[in-house]
Write a protein that holds these residues in place. Structure first.
Motif, PDB file in Angstrom:
ATOM      1  N   LYS A 246      21.937  25.346   7.382  1.00 21.10           N
ATOM      2  CA  LYS A 246      22.942  25.837   8.320  1.00 21.10           C
ATOM      3  C   LYS A 246      23.046  24.881   9.500  1.00 21.10           C
ATOM      4  CE  LYS A 246      24.406  30.326   7.621  1.00 21.10           C
ATOM      5  NZ  LYS A 246      24.540  30.074   6.196  1.00 21.10           N
ATOM      6  N   LEU A 247      24.284  24.579   9.859  1.00 19.04           N
ATOM      7  CA  LEU A 247      24.481  23.719  11.017  1.00 19.04           C
ATOM      8  C   LEU A 247      24.235  24.526  12.288  1.00 19.04           C
ATOM      9  CD1 LEU A 247      27.232  21.105  11.468  1.00 19.04           C
ATOM     10  CD2 LEU A 247      26.770  22.706  13.314  1.00 19.04           C
ATOM     11  N   ALA A 248      23.451  23.982  13.181  1.00 22.53           N
ATOM     12  CA  ALA A 248      23.203  24.683  14.443  1.00 22.53           C
ATOM     13  C   ALA A 248      23.157  23.675  15.576  1.00 22.53           C
ATOM     14  CB  ALA A 248      21.887  25.445  14.372  1.00 22.53           C
ATOM     15  N   ILE A 249      23.733  24.037  16.718  1.00 21.70           N
ATOM     16  CA  ILE A 249      23.637  23.186  17.899  1.00 21.70           C
ATOM     17  C   ILE A 249      23.104  24.027  19.041  1.00 21.70           C
ATOM     18  CG2 ILE A 249      25.570  21.717  17.217  1.00 21.70           C
ATOM     19  CD1 ILE A 249      27.179  23.239  19.484  1.00 21.70           C
ATOM     20  N   ASP A 250      22.631  23.356  20.071  1.00 17.37           N
ATOM     21  CA  ASP A 250      22.155  24.082  21.243  1.00 17.37           C
ATOM     22  C   ASP A 250      23.220  23.985  22.333  1.00 17.37           C
ATOM     23  OD1 ASP A 250      20.893  25.281  23.281  1.00 17.37           O
ATOM     24  OD2 ASP A 250      19.081  24.036  23.242  1.00 17.37           O
ATOM     25  N   LEU A 251      23.907  25.094  22.582  1.00 15.17           N
ATOM     26  CA  LEU A 251      24.987  25.077  23.579  1.00 15.17           C
ATOM     27  C   LEU A 251      24.470  24.756  24.983  1.00 15.17           C
ATOM     28  CD1 LEU A 251      27.507  27.957  22.857  1.00 15.17           C
ATOM     29  CD2 LEU A 251      27.905  25.506  22.784  1.00 15.17           C
TER      30      LEU A 251
ATOM     31  N   GLN B 208      33.059  18.455  24.290  1.00 15.19           N
ATOM     32  CA  GLN B 208      31.603  18.263  24.327  1.00 15.19           C
ATOM     33  C   GLN B 208      30.926  19.134  23.263  1.00 15.19           C
ATOM     34  OE1 GLN B 208      30.071  16.171  26.574  1.00 15.19           O
ATOM     35  NE2 GLN B 208      31.618  15.808  28.131  1.00 15.19           N
ATOM     36  N   VAL B 209      31.416  20.368  23.135  1.00 12.95           N
ATOM     37  CA  VAL B 209      30.862  21.250  22.094  1.00 12.95           C
ATOM     38  C   VAL B 209      31.150  20.658  20.716  1.00 12.95           C
ATOM     39  CG1 VAL B 209      31.019  23.551  21.057  1.00 12.95           C
ATOM     40  CG2 VAL B 209      31.085  23.305  23.551  1.00 12.95           C
ATOM     41  N   GLN B 210      32.390  20.210  20.545  1.00  9.17           N
ATOM     42  CA  GLN B 210      32.765  19.615  19.259  1.00  9.17           C
ATOM     43  C   GLN B 210      31.890  18.404  18.943  1.00  9.17           C
ATOM     44  OE1 GLN B 210      37.023  18.741  19.130  1.00  9.17           O
ATOM     45  NE2 GLN B 210      37.400  20.511  20.432  1.00  9.17           N
ATOM     46  N   HIS B 211      31.560  17.652  19.975  1.00  7.19           N
ATOM     47  CA  HIS B 211      30.748  16.454  19.766  1.00  7.19           C
ATOM     48  C   HIS B 211      29.380  16.824  19.211  1.00  7.19           C
ATOM     49  CE1 HIS B 211      28.968  12.500  21.578  1.00  7.19           C
ATOM     50  NE2 HIS B 211      29.276  12.353  20.320  1.00  7.19           N
ATOM     51  N   GLU B 212      28.771  17.860  19.799  1.00  2.00           N
ATOM     52  CA  GLU B 212      27.458  18.305  19.302  1.00  2.00           C
ATOM     53  C   GLU B 212      27.557  18.716  17.827  1.00  2.00           C
ATOM     54  OE1 GLU B 212      24.493  18.271  21.057  1.00  2.00           O
ATOM     55  OE2 GLU B 212      25.698  17.175  22.531  1.00  2.00           O
ATOM     56  N   ILE B 213      28.628  19.422  17.501  1.00  2.00           N
ATOM     57  CA  ILE B 213      28.801  19.885  16.111  1.00  2.00           C
ATOM     58  C   ILE B 213      28.991  18.696  15.172  1.00  2.00           C
ATOM     59  CG2 ILE B 213      30.330  21.174  14.562  1.00  2.00           C
ATOM     60  CD1 ILE B 213      30.937  23.018  17.015  1.00  2.00           C
ATOM     61  N   ALA B 214      29.853  17.762  15.596  1.00  2.00           N
ATOM     62  CA  ALA B 214      30.151  16.618  14.728  1.00  2.00           C
ATOM     63  C   ALA B 214      28.906  15.751  14.519  1.00  2.00           C
ATOM     64  CB  ALA B 214      31.287  15.792  15.332  1.00  2.00           C
ATOM     65  N   LYS B 215      28.136  15.582  15.569  1.00  2.00           N
ATOM     66  CA  LYS B 215      26.903  14.787  15.427  1.00  2.00           C
ATOM     67  C   LYS B 215      25.924  15.478  14.477  1.00  2.00           C
ATOM     68  CE  LYS B 215      25.920  14.375  19.833  1.00  2.00           C
ATOM     69  NZ  LYS B 215      25.229  14.069  21.097  1.00  2.00           N
ATOM     70  N   ALA B 216      25.767  16.782  14.635  1.00  2.00           N
ATOM     71  CA  ALA B 216      24.845  17.514  13.751  1.00  2.00           C
ATOM     72  C   ALA B 216      25.340  17.452  12.306  1.00  2.00           C
ATOM     73  CB  ALA B 216      24.727  18.966  14.222  1.00  2.00           C
TER      74      ALA B 216
ATOM     75  N   ALA C 196      27.156  15.053  10.986  1.00  2.00           N
ATOM     76  CA  ALA C 196      26.987  13.683  10.470  1.00  2.00           C
ATOM     77  C   ALA C 196      25.522  13.380  10.158  1.00  2.00           C
ATOM     78  CB  ALA C 196      27.531  12.674  11.493  1.00  2.00           C
ATOM     79  N   ALA C 197      24.602  14.029  10.860  1.00  4.06           N
ATOM     80  CA  ALA C 197      23.180  13.740  10.665  1.00  4.06           C
ATOM     81  C   ALA C 197      22.576  14.539   9.517  1.00  4.06           C
ATOM     82  CB  ALA C 197      22.412  14.051  11.958  1.00  4.06           C
ATOM     83  N   GLY C 198      23.230  15.618   9.100  1.00  7.86           N
ATOM     84  CA  GLY C 198      22.628  16.493   8.102  1.00  7.86           C
ATOM     85  C   GLY C 198      23.011  16.134   6.674  1.00  7.86           C
ATOM     86  N   THR C 199      22.418  16.872   5.741  1.00 10.22           N
ATOM     87  CA  THR C 199      22.770  16.717   4.329  1.00 10.22           C
ATOM     88  C   THR C 199      23.381  18.034   3.877  1.00 10.22           C
ATOM     89  OG1 THR C 199      20.826  15.327   4.088  1.00 10.22           O
ATOM     90  CG2 THR C 199      21.873  16.118   2.061  1.00 10.22           C
TER      91      THR C 199
ATOM     92  N   LYS D 245      32.532  17.405   5.149  1.00 14.01           N
ATOM     93  CA  LYS D 245      33.806  16.750   5.484  1.00 14.01           C
ATOM     94  C   LYS D 245      33.830  16.334   6.958  1.00 14.01           C
ATOM     95  CE  LYS D 245      36.281  18.973   1.781  1.00 14.01           C
ATOM     96  NZ  LYS D 245      37.224  19.933   1.254  1.00 14.01           N
ATOM     97  N   VAL D 246      33.401  17.236   7.814  1.00 16.58           N
ATOM     98  CA  VAL D 246      33.393  16.923   9.247  1.00 16.58           C
ATOM     99  C   VAL D 246      32.411  15.787   9.527  1.00 16.58           C
ATOM    100  CG1 VAL D 246      32.672  17.813  11.511  1.00 16.58           C
ATOM    101  CG2 VAL D 246      34.189  19.169  10.051  1.00 16.58           C
ATOM    102  N   GLY D 247      31.217  15.872   8.941  1.00 16.20           N
ATOM    103  CA  GLY D 247      30.187  14.848   9.178  1.00 16.20           C
ATOM    104  C   GLY D 247      30.637  13.477   8.706  1.00 16.20           C
ATOM    105  N   ASP D 248      31.229  13.421   7.525  1.00 17.69           N
ATOM    106  CA  ASP D 248      31.656  12.122   6.993  1.00 17.69           C
ATOM    107  C   ASP D 248      32.862  11.575   7.756  1.00 17.69           C
ATOM    108  OD1 ASP D 248      29.598  12.214   5.222  1.00 17.69           O
ATOM    109  OD2 ASP D 248      30.821  12.492   3.418  1.00 17.69           O
ATOM    110  N   PHE D 249      33.765  12.463   8.131  1.00 19.67           N
ATOM    111  CA  PHE D 249      34.932  12.008   8.899  1.00 19.67           C
ATOM    112  C   PHE D 249      34.463  11.381  10.213  1.00 19.67           C
ATOM    113  CE2 PHE D 249      38.631  11.963  11.512  1.00 19.67           C
ATOM    114  CZ  PHE D 249      39.735  12.044  10.683  1.00 19.67           C
ATOM    115  N   PHE D 250      33.555  12.086  10.873  1.00 18.29           N
ATOM    116  CA  PHE D 250      33.069  11.595  12.168  1.00 18.29           C
ATOM    117  C   PHE D 250      32.292  10.286  11.991  1.00 18.29           C
ATOM    118  CE2 PHE D 250      30.094  11.683  15.846  1.00 18.29           C
ATOM    119  CZ  PHE D 250      31.043  11.685  16.866  1.00 18.29           C
TER     120      PHE D 250
END
Ligand SMILES: [Zn+2]
Length: 748
Positions: free
Chosen positions: A86-91, A149-157, A159-162, A171-176
């Motif tokens: 599950k994708l998770a970020i720290d707001l 800024q929130v979107q950035h955290e999501i996109a980075k997470a 892109a870093a995950g599998t 799709k979001v990770g690869d696009f970013f």
């Protein structure tokens, strides 16, 4: 009102290739300034978060949902089964923007009754200049920044995950990741669009241009006229194809035609921009200069044949249903029959071919513009549209002209912001699915539903008690009121993105794949029933909109933050902020455009002639009020262009104020927060919402393109007509913030 949005994403095609965003929104998006304004919502093809699922897809989607439900049940019963990642970020990593209303930001040196905007916003604006990477700063842009800024955290997470192949996270990770891979983008150069440039170069006669245009539209690269699916104005349950004027690279026809020093300078800069791109793409200097003039001449003809923004406000000028035979007869050099074949859409019995003067000129140009000039223009549009996704030199040229020269932006945004802009343009609603999971608390939705109900109740009372309207028209207005549909936060049914492939190979490739995918989805709607579940804005957009053909009011998750909305704030702030926004969107249903659509969303006259005349007279007075506001020395607001927004503000704040009073009930005691009454705080938060500074070029662009009057005038326009405002601040007749007697306008 979507000013924040305009700053946060590079327009993938500044050349008005794409039709507009939702119609009656709160605040201007960049796209809104680049394309002919359509009074009604229709999706942005490469932003198309709202495309309708075909019936088999709906079926498939509901089966998938059913399966998912079963799977959840099984997982609950068998906790040993490994969960999908599950994708998770720290707001907590994302700071709030300092934009909520605070009493210490008020300027005691300015009198509320003379300059209410200065009183509420002057001090804050002086302390918070427009950032170098933006063209505006204030409530909308600041919330837009936070959303980014929130979107950035999501996109980075992401892109870093599998992730599972084909999942939204993948799709979001690869696009970013592809967008951030500058080395690969640099190495690719012009290669991503070379096949298109080759097709243009291979054209051997102007008679081949219609076929090329069809192909280009089918793949999401249509550039000459707007072409899109939208509810039929005469049958709002069915989607129809609409074609209308387009093709301009500059923001509006006046930039080509008006004898103004700044517009002359823009034209000079445009010539230099075209020449620059042509040189970057391989032309020598002399050829590039000659080609730039060809492009200018070409677009100037289109501009002369185009309608202005005020003319386009009338829904009737945007709607002209014709048969294919009639369309083909109107443009003998351009076969619409062949066009529908090329875009693989079954030829409809009728479609809307509006702005006939434009299409007449387009048709003449197919006959009298030499092939070589056509090729130059098509080549320029192909390169210009793709520039934001190509190598550095192209991206820089795009920034220099569209952002710096035309909008006054001093610095390019950081790369991650630009890539997020492209991601939002390509798969905004899909990305939004990840956004709301992280950033939209469920209690916001419940509180908003309650606010909407209170506003609805107040609007009904106002309609019932309007003094100037006959009972006959009133009954119709109340019928329309009864069919308002609110949408809050995010769609109930998410769009299916199956079929869109995204990988880390090519940034421009991903953008083009999404454009083709979104266009196909949009084209597949033609002739099919309208899906009223769809949304015209992504949840991460700081804006709101009204869609006349569905009579719906829509509030994306990202606007439900301070200063607009705060679950923990007192009523004054919420009613002066989001309450007035809710009222604004409802009142679009009764503005100069919305009032021409009925309860079912069809274009129909439900007014008596006498009531309509009274409405027009009052609206005319409001337009004149705004035309009196001087935005820059010698440059005034166009009250006719902003009329719908300003009718919506005037009625929206009135209804929100009434609703606040109703919510207080009998025996209410004003808590007097920071020494200010509820009524004062209501109006102060209204002005906070419209807190805004512009670069000069951006302000000029907004005045020209509209429809939204600049925020500093929206902060004061409605209150100046309201006795409740004058009473709250003890203002008297003769004060600048008070319109009294015949000067005062009441519409709703
Ligand atoms: Zn609006």
């Amino acid at each position: 009102m979507s000013m924040g949005v305009q700053d946060q994403r590079p327009d993938p095609n500044p050349a008005a290739r794409r039709p507009a965003r939702p119609g009656h929104d709160l605040w201007p998006t960049r796209a809104a300034r680049k394309v002919p304004t359509l009074g009604d919502f229709h999706p942005h093809p490469s932003h198309a978060m709202t495309l309708r699922l075909s019936k088999p897809l709906i079926l498939a989607a509901s089966i998938t949902l059913a399966l998912a439900a079963c799977q959840r049940a099984e997982e609950a019963a068998a906790p040993a089964v490994a969960e999908a990642p599950k994708l998770a970020i720290d707001l907590a990593n994302v700071a709030q923007q300092p934009i909520a209303f605070r009493a210490e930001d008020l300027d005691p040196g300015v009198q509320a009754c003379q300059d209410f905007n200065g009183y509420v916003n002057g001090k804050w604006l002086a302390a918070n200049p427009v950032p170098a990477d933006r063209t505006t700063w204030g409530a909308f842009p600041a919330l837009g920044e936070r959303s980014l800024q929130v979107q950035h955290e999501i996109a980075k997470a992401a892109a870093a995950g599998t992730w599972a192949a084909g999942s939204m996270e993948q799709k979001v990770g690869d696009f970013f990741a592809a967008g951030m891979d500058e080395a690969a983008i640099e190495a690719a150069g012009l290669a991503p669009i070379q096949p298109d440039l080759d097709r243009i170069a291979a054209l051997s006669a102007t008679s081949e241009i219609p076929a090329y245009l069809g192909q280009a539209y089918a793949s999401g690269r249509g550039m000459l006229f707007g072409f899109f699916a939208m509810a039929d104005y005469n049958d709002s349950t069915t989607n129809m194809a609409y074609a209308m004027q387009g093709g301009l690279s500059l923001p509006e026809k006046g930039y080509y035609l008006e004898d103004r020093e700044d517009f002359k300078a823009a034209r000079e800069a445009f010539l230099a921009h075209v020449a620059k791109l042509m040189q970057l793409a391989g032309a020598d200097e002399a050829t590039a200069k000659a080609q730039a003039q060809q492009v200018m001449d070409f677009e100037t003809r289109l501009a002369k044949a185009s309608l202005g923004r005020v003319e386009l406000r009338d829904p009737a000028t945007r709607y002209n249903p014709v048969t294919l035979a009639e369309a083909d007869a109107a443009t003998p050099n351009f076969s619409w029959t062949q066009f529908f074949t090329a875009i693989e859409v079954q030829a409809p019995e009728k479609f809307s071919l509006a702005t006939p003067g434009f299409f007449k000129e387009f048709d003449a140009m197919l006959a009298d513009v030499p092939l070589e000039q056509w090729q130059t223009w098509l080549r320029f549009k192909a390169i210009d549209g793709a520039s934001p996704f190509l190598s550095k030199a192209f991206e820089q040229a795009n920034f220099e002209f569209y952002r710096k020269t035309l909008a006054g932006q001093q610095e390019m945004q950081e790369r991650w912001k630009r890539v997020l802009g492209a991601l939002n343009g390509s798969m905004g609603e899909g990305f939004g699915q990840l956004y709301v999971a992280q950033a939209f608390p469920p209690e916001s939705k419940a509180k908003m539903e309650q606010l909407v109900q209170n506003l609805m109740a107040s609007l009904k009372v106002r309609l019932e008690n309007l003094e100037w309207m006959s009972e006959e028209t009133k009954a119709k207005a109340i019928e329309k009121w009864s069919t308002f549909t609110p949408k809050i936060g995010y769609p109930d049914v998410w769009r299916d993105w199956t079929g869109l492939s995204v990988d880390r190979g090519s940034y421009a490739g991903n953008v083009m794949a999404a454009a083709a995918f979104n266009t196909r989805y949009m084209l597949d709607k033609i002739g099919k029933p309208v899906d009223r579940n769809e949304w015209g804005m992504s949840p991460q957009t700081v804006n709101a909109y009204y869609r006349a053909t569905a009579n719906e009011i829509v509030f994306p998750a990202a606007i439900l933050q301070p200063p607009f909305f705060d679950v923990n704030a007192d009523d004054a702030l919420n009613y002066g902020g989001i309450g007035a926004v809710i009222g604004h969107e409802m009142l679009h249903g009764f503005d100069d455009q919305g009032s021409k659509f009925d309860a079912a969303g069809n274009m129909a006259n439900w007014w008596t002639d006498d009531d309509r005349a009274k409405f027009e007279a009052a609206a005319g007075k409001l337009a004149d009020q705004f035309s009196g506001y001087e935005a820059l020395p010698g440059l005034f607001v166009n009250g006719r262009l902003g009329l719908g927004e300003n009718i919506a503000d005037l009625g929206g704040t009135t209804v929100a104020y009434d609703a606040m009073k109703r919510a207080q009930g009998e025996g209410y005691t004003d808590p007097m927060i920071d020494g200010f009454s509820q009524d004062q705080r209501f109006y102060m938060n209204w002005a906070t919402v419209w807190r805004i500074a512009f670069t000069e070029a951006q302000l000029k662009q907004q005045l020209q393109v509209g429809p939204h009057s600049p925020g500093m005038f929206r902060a004061i326009g409605a209150p100046s007509n309201q006795p409740a405002f004058a009473a709250a601040f003890g203002c008297k007749d003769g004060d600048k913030m008070v319109r009294s007697g015949d000067d005062r306008v009441v519409i709703w």
